[in-house]
Design a protein around this motif. Sequence first.
Motif, PDB file in Angstrom:
ATOM      1  N   LYS A 129      75.995   9.555 -46.333  1.00  0.00           N
ATOM      2  CA  LYS A 129      75.015   8.801 -47.111  1.00  0.00           C
ATOM      3  C   LYS A 129      74.624   7.503 -46.413  1.00  0.00           C
ATOM      4  O   LYS A 129      73.466   7.072 -46.481  1.00  0.00           O
ATOM      5  CB  LYS A 129      75.563   8.513 -48.506  1.00  0.00           C
ATOM      6  CG  LYS A 129      75.608   9.741 -49.405  1.00  0.00           C
ATOM      7  CD  LYS A 129      76.073   9.392 -50.816  1.00  0.00           C
ATOM      8  CE  LYS A 129      76.024  10.617 -51.727  1.00  0.00           C
ATOM      9  NZ  LYS A 129      76.464  10.296 -53.108  1.00  0.00           N
ATOM     10  N   PHE A 133      70.863   6.754 -45.345  1.00  0.00           N
ATOM     11  CA  PHE A 133      70.216   5.557 -45.888  1.00  0.00           C
ATOM     12  C   PHE A 133      69.448   4.820 -44.792  1.00  0.00           C
ATOM     13  O   PHE A 133      68.310   4.376 -45.002  1.00  0.00           O
ATOM     14  CB  PHE A 133      71.258   4.627 -46.517  1.00  0.00           C
ATOM     15  CG  PHE A 133      70.671   3.393 -47.149  1.00  0.00           C
ATOM     16  CD1 PHE A 133      70.014   3.466 -48.378  1.00  0.00           C
ATOM     17  CD2 PHE A 133      70.765   2.163 -46.514  1.00  0.00           C
ATOM     18  CE1 PHE A 133      69.459   2.336 -48.950  1.00  0.00           C
ATOM     19  CE2 PHE A 133      70.212   1.027 -47.082  1.00  0.00           C
ATOM     20  CZ  PHE A 133      69.564   1.111 -48.307  1.00  0.00           C
ATOM     21  N   GLU A 178      66.249   7.342 -52.904  1.00  0.00           N
ATOM     22  CA  GLU A 178      67.304   7.590 -51.911  1.00  0.00           C
ATOM     23  C   GLU A 178      67.468   9.076 -51.597  1.00  0.00           C
ATOM     24  O   GLU A 178      68.576   9.612 -51.490  1.00  0.00           O
ATOM     25  CB  GLU A 178      68.635   6.955 -52.337  1.00  0.00           C
ATOM     26  CG  GLU A 178      68.556   5.442 -52.429  1.00  0.00           C
ATOM     27  CD  GLU A 178      69.909   4.783 -52.658  1.00  0.00           C
ATOM     28  OE1 GLU A 178      70.945   5.476 -52.514  1.00  0.00           O
ATOM     29  OE2 GLU A 178      69.932   3.584 -52.982  1.00  0.00           O
TER      30      GLU A 178
END
Length: 368
Positions: A129, A133, A178
């Motif tokens: 993640k 990101f 996201e």
Amino acid sequence: MKKEFVMSLLVGIVGLSQSGKTTIFEALTSSGVSSDLKSASKKPNMATIPIYDARLDDLALHFKSKKITPATLEFVDLPGLRKGATADETKSLLSQVKEADLFVHIVRCFENETAPHPEGSIDPQRDIKTLDFELMIADLSTVEKRIERVSKLAKSGDEKAKAVLKLMQQLKAFLEEEKPLRLYKFKEEELKLISDVEFLSTKPVVYVANLNEGESQISEDLFKIVEEHSKAEESYAMKIYGKVEAELAELPLEERKEFLSSYGLKESGLERVVKVAFDKLDLMTFLTAGEKETRAWTIRKGTKAPQAAGKIHSDIERGFIRVEVYTYDDWVKCGRDEKKVKEKGLLRVEGKDYIIKEGDICLFRFNV
């Protein structure tokens, strides 16, 4: 017999700092990048390697070819992304892999007291993640700049600008949730609108869990986390034992198969990465063979004969008449005898609508 290499497919190796990424890069490419370069350089390491194809040696021996040219795979190893880096520093690093066809994301799944994880613990989901990101932030910046650029034109009534603006606003909202853009379901007309935009999070990803060979249960548990994440986004995950691959890279070719067998492996990490990369990018190989050269050509699945011919030379595509074709497997079954291939009716003459198949041996006829 001379062997030559031509650039074909670009794979970006990405990952967080201390993921073992550059060790795997060295092992896959047998490049031996110096430790000084690994620790200090902010520039990517690059290596072009031939894709081994036993069919080429077989054909070249029969046709007495003076040269063998395999397809190639180019690796670019991006310096590890680190927590605390400035936005400009991260953006500069990521810009170096914009041209990659596919990302191989190295995910740390091992403990090492001499090289502790920057976050203090091993957590594959968190690390995935974190890198995603950074890709999304870079893409969000690209989207916002494009919105700013087309807004005035859209207000003037330009239909294409209005369509681009609408799409960019949708992508902006998607990224702000996201979600990487590889999860966005693009319509064909939308892809045409962004053909000139280089996004990072749209690129296909292969997740590689970098494991310790001596920690079987821990390794399996960590790999399952990576595998479940990849399945959720319809991607692919694979295991690589970084230290094993590093040892393998130092061995002579004739000793590698036995070494792999001792770890219960049939193929090296490189061979597996190549197969997955070809599959994810819908690529395949056709062959040409003759006294001058035997060569492998990489094309997209579904490519028609004239466009495949264009990979060799644009004049051949422009003046395409027909292709004389038979498969490598049929050639082998006929005792590697072209006359028998013809006698059995396995050599075909195909026109401009013929779709080239994996392992086709092609002779293109053209006139310009």
